[in-house]
Motif scaffolding. Structure first.
Motif, PDB file in Angstrom:
ATOM      1  N   GLY A  98       0.822  -1.209   0.000  1.00  0.00           N
ATOM      2  CA  GLY A  98       0.000   0.000   0.000  1.00  0.00           C
ATOM      3  C   GLY A  98       0.852   1.253   0.000  1.00  0.00           C
ATOM      4  O   GLY A  98       0.568   2.225  -0.713  1.00  0.00           O
ATOM      5  N   GLN A  99       1.929   1.247   0.789  1.00  0.00           N
ATOM      6  CA  GLN A  99       2.840   2.392   0.817  1.00  0.00           C
ATOM      7  C   GLN A  99       3.564   2.546  -0.515  1.00  0.00           C
ATOM      8  O   GLN A  99       3.774   3.662  -0.996  1.00  0.00           O
ATOM      9  N   PHE A 100       3.963   1.435  -1.102  1.00  0.00           N
ATOM     10  CA  PHE A 100       4.627   1.466  -2.413  1.00  0.00           C
ATOM     11  C   PHE A 100       3.718   2.092  -3.465  1.00  0.00           C
ATOM     12  O   PHE A 100       4.144   2.942  -4.252  1.00  0.00           O
ATOM     13  N   LYS A 101       2.446   1.742  -3.453  1.00  0.00           N
ATOM     14  CA  LYS A 101       1.506   2.273  -4.436  1.00  0.00           C
ATOM     15  C   LYS A 101       1.281   3.774  -4.271  1.00  0.00           C
ATOM     16  O   LYS A 101       0.911   4.452  -5.213  1.00  0.00           O
ATOM     17  N   LYS A 102       1.506   4.291  -3.068  1.00  0.00           N
ATOM     18  CA  LYS A 102       1.387   5.725  -2.824  1.00  0.00           C
ATOM     19  C   LYS A 102       2.678   6.470  -3.165  1.00  0.00           C
ATOM     20  O   LYS A 102       2.695   7.687  -3.185  1.00  0.00           O
ATOM     21  N   SER A 103       3.745   5.717  -3.400  1.00  0.00           N
ATOM     22  CA  SER A 103       5.034   6.349  -3.669  1.00  0.00           C
ATOM     23  C   SER A 103       5.168   6.687  -5.150  1.00  0.00           C
ATOM     24  O   SER A 103       4.324   6.332  -5.970  1.00  0.00           O
ATOM     25  N   THR A 104       6.259   7.357  -5.473  1.00  0.00           N
ATOM     26  CA  THR A 104       6.539   7.692  -6.876  1.00  0.00           C
ATOM     27  C   THR A 104       7.363   6.606  -7.551  1.00  0.00           C
ATOM     28  O   THR A 104       7.633   6.702  -8.743  1.00  0.00           O
ATOM     29  N   ALA A 105       7.783   5.583  -6.799  1.00  0.00           N
ATOM     30  CA  ALA A 105       8.581   4.489  -7.366  1.00  0.00           C
ATOM     31  C   ALA A 105       7.731   3.663  -8.326  1.00  0.00           C
ATOM     32  O   ALA A 105       6.556   3.421  -8.077  1.00  0.00           O
ATOM     33  N   LYS A 106       8.354   3.248  -9.422  1.00  0.00           N
ATOM     34  CA  LYS A 106       7.640   2.436 -10.409  1.00  0.00           C
ATOM     35  C   LYS A 106       7.818   0.942 -10.159  1.00  0.00           C
ATOM     36  O   LYS A 106       7.020   0.137 -10.598  1.00  0.00           O
ATOM     37  N   ILE A 107       8.896   0.582  -9.461  1.00  0.00           N
ATOM     38  CA  ILE A 107       9.211  -0.820  -9.188  1.00  0.00           C
ATOM     39  C   ILE A 107       9.379  -0.981  -7.680  1.00  0.00           C
ATOM     40  O   ILE A 107      10.038  -0.166  -7.029  1.00  0.00           O
ATOM     41  N   MET A 108       8.798  -2.054  -7.145  1.00  0.00           N
ATOM     42  CA  MET A 108       8.842  -2.238  -5.698  1.00  0.00           C
ATOM     43  C   MET A 108      10.278  -2.369  -5.202  1.00  0.00           C
ATOM     44  O   MET A 108      10.610  -1.840  -4.138  1.00  0.00           O
ATOM     45  N   SER A 109      11.145  -3.012  -5.957  1.00  0.00           N
ATOM     46  CA  SER A 109      12.533  -3.156  -5.488  1.00  0.00           C
ATOM     47  C   SER A 109      13.209  -1.790  -5.359  1.00  0.00           C
ATOM     48  O   SER A 109      13.992  -1.562  -4.434  1.00  0.00           O
ATOM     49  N   ASP A 110      12.886  -0.851  -6.275  1.00  0.00           N
ATOM     50  CA  ASP A 110      13.421   0.513  -6.145  1.00  0.00           C
ATOM     51  C   ASP A 110      12.884   1.183  -4.891  1.00  0.00           C
ATOM     52  O   ASP A 110      13.612   1.889  -4.186  1.00  0.00           O
ATOM     53  N   TYR A 111      11.627   0.968  -4.617  1.00  0.00           N
ATOM     54  CA  TYR A 111      10.991   1.534  -3.423  1.00  0.00           C
ATOM     55  C   TYR A 111      11.663   0.997  -2.158  1.00  0.00           C
ATOM     56  O   TYR A 111      12.064   1.762  -1.277  1.00  0.00           O
ATOM     57  N   ILE A 112      11.816  -0.314  -2.062  1.00  0.00           N
ATOM     58  CA  ILE A 112      12.422  -0.959  -0.882  1.00  0.00           C
ATOM     59  C   ILE A 112      13.874  -0.499  -0.737  1.00  0.00           C
ATOM     60  O   ILE A 112      14.323  -0.166   0.357  1.00  0.00           O
ATOM     61  N   ARG A 113      14.617  -0.472  -1.848  1.00  0.00           N
ATOM     62  CA  ARG A 113      16.014  -0.032  -1.820  1.00  0.00           C
ATOM     63  C   ARG A 113      16.112   1.401  -1.296  1.00  0.00           C
ATOM     64  O   ARG A 113      16.980   1.724  -0.481  1.00  0.00           O
ATOM     65  N   SER A 114      15.225   2.269  -1.723  1.00  0.00           N
ATOM     66  CA  SER A 114      15.223   3.653  -1.271  1.00  0.00           C
ATOM     67  C   SER A 114      14.998   3.745   0.234  1.00  0.00           C
ATOM     68  O   SER A 114      15.663   4.514   0.928  1.00  0.00           O
ATOM     69  N   ILE A 115      14.070   2.968   0.728  1.00  0.00           N
ATOM     70  CA  ILE A 115      13.798   2.965   2.169  1.00  0.00           C
ATOM     71  C   ILE A 115      15.010   2.448   2.946  1.00  0.00           C
ATOM     72  O   ILE A 115      15.439   3.054   3.928  1.00  0.00           O
ATOM     73  N   LEU A 116      15.584   1.348   2.479  1.00  0.00           N
ATOM     74  CA  LEU A 116      16.699   0.738   3.201  1.00  0.00           C
ATOM     75  C   LEU A 116      17.955   1.605   3.187  1.00  0.00           C
ATOM     76  O   LEU A 116      18.666   1.710   4.183  1.00  0.00           O
ATOM     77  N   LEU A 117      18.243   2.232   2.052  1.00  0.00           N
ATOM     78  CA  LEU A 117      19.501   2.967   1.921  1.00  0.00           C
ATOM     79  C   LEU A 117      19.425   4.415   2.388  1.00  0.00           C
ATOM     80  O   LEU A 117      20.402   4.957   2.896  1.00  0.00           O
TER      81      LEU A 117
END
Length: 129
Positions: free
Chosen positions: A24-43
């Motif tokens: 749900g948070q990923f879908k609200k983000s501007t990231a197009k790919i979930m792995s990019d979204y997760i990587r952004s959060i982690l890094l």
């Protein structure tokens, strides 16, 4: 942007509820790919979210419809005016003048409807500020 080969894999197991929350948070983000979204959060710990204003979305849909209706009425009005300019007989001219008056009334009603919608949304936004 340079291509980076990612050779390391990180596996994380989630409960269905945890995944639903992250998805749900990923879908609200501007990231197009979930792995990019997760990587952004982690890094970086930073993500960009966007929020939709449902009342604005509804207004836009209503205004789109009103714009189409206005365009159709305007097109009809232009055709009637052209016809009026080409008519030679008084009886036919009266018919087309009546038609022009009817279209003018519709145009004024649609314009009033647009003004009402704009006033409604303005009032709603002003209440929030």
């Amino acid at each position: 942007m340079e291509s980076v080969q990612r050779s390391r894999k990180l596996t994380v197991r989630l409960t269905p509820d945890e995944f639903k929350t992250i998805d749900g948070q990923f879908k609200k983000s501007t990231a197009k790919i979930m792995s990019d979204y997760i990587r952004s959060i982690l890094l970086t710990g930073k993500i960009t979210l966007y929020y939709r204003n449902q009342s604005l979305d509804q207004l836009i849909e209503e205004l789109k419809l009103l714009r189409r209706e206005l365009a159709a009425i305007g097109n009809n009005f232009n055709q009637v005016v052209k016809k009026i300019n080409s008519v030679k007989e008084a009886a036919e001219l009266n018919f087309w003048l009546d038609m022009a008056a009817l279209l003018q009334k519709q145009l004024l009603e649609k314009t009033a409807s647009i003004n009402d919608k704009i006033a409604q949304i303005s009032d709603k936004w002003l209440q929030g500020s």
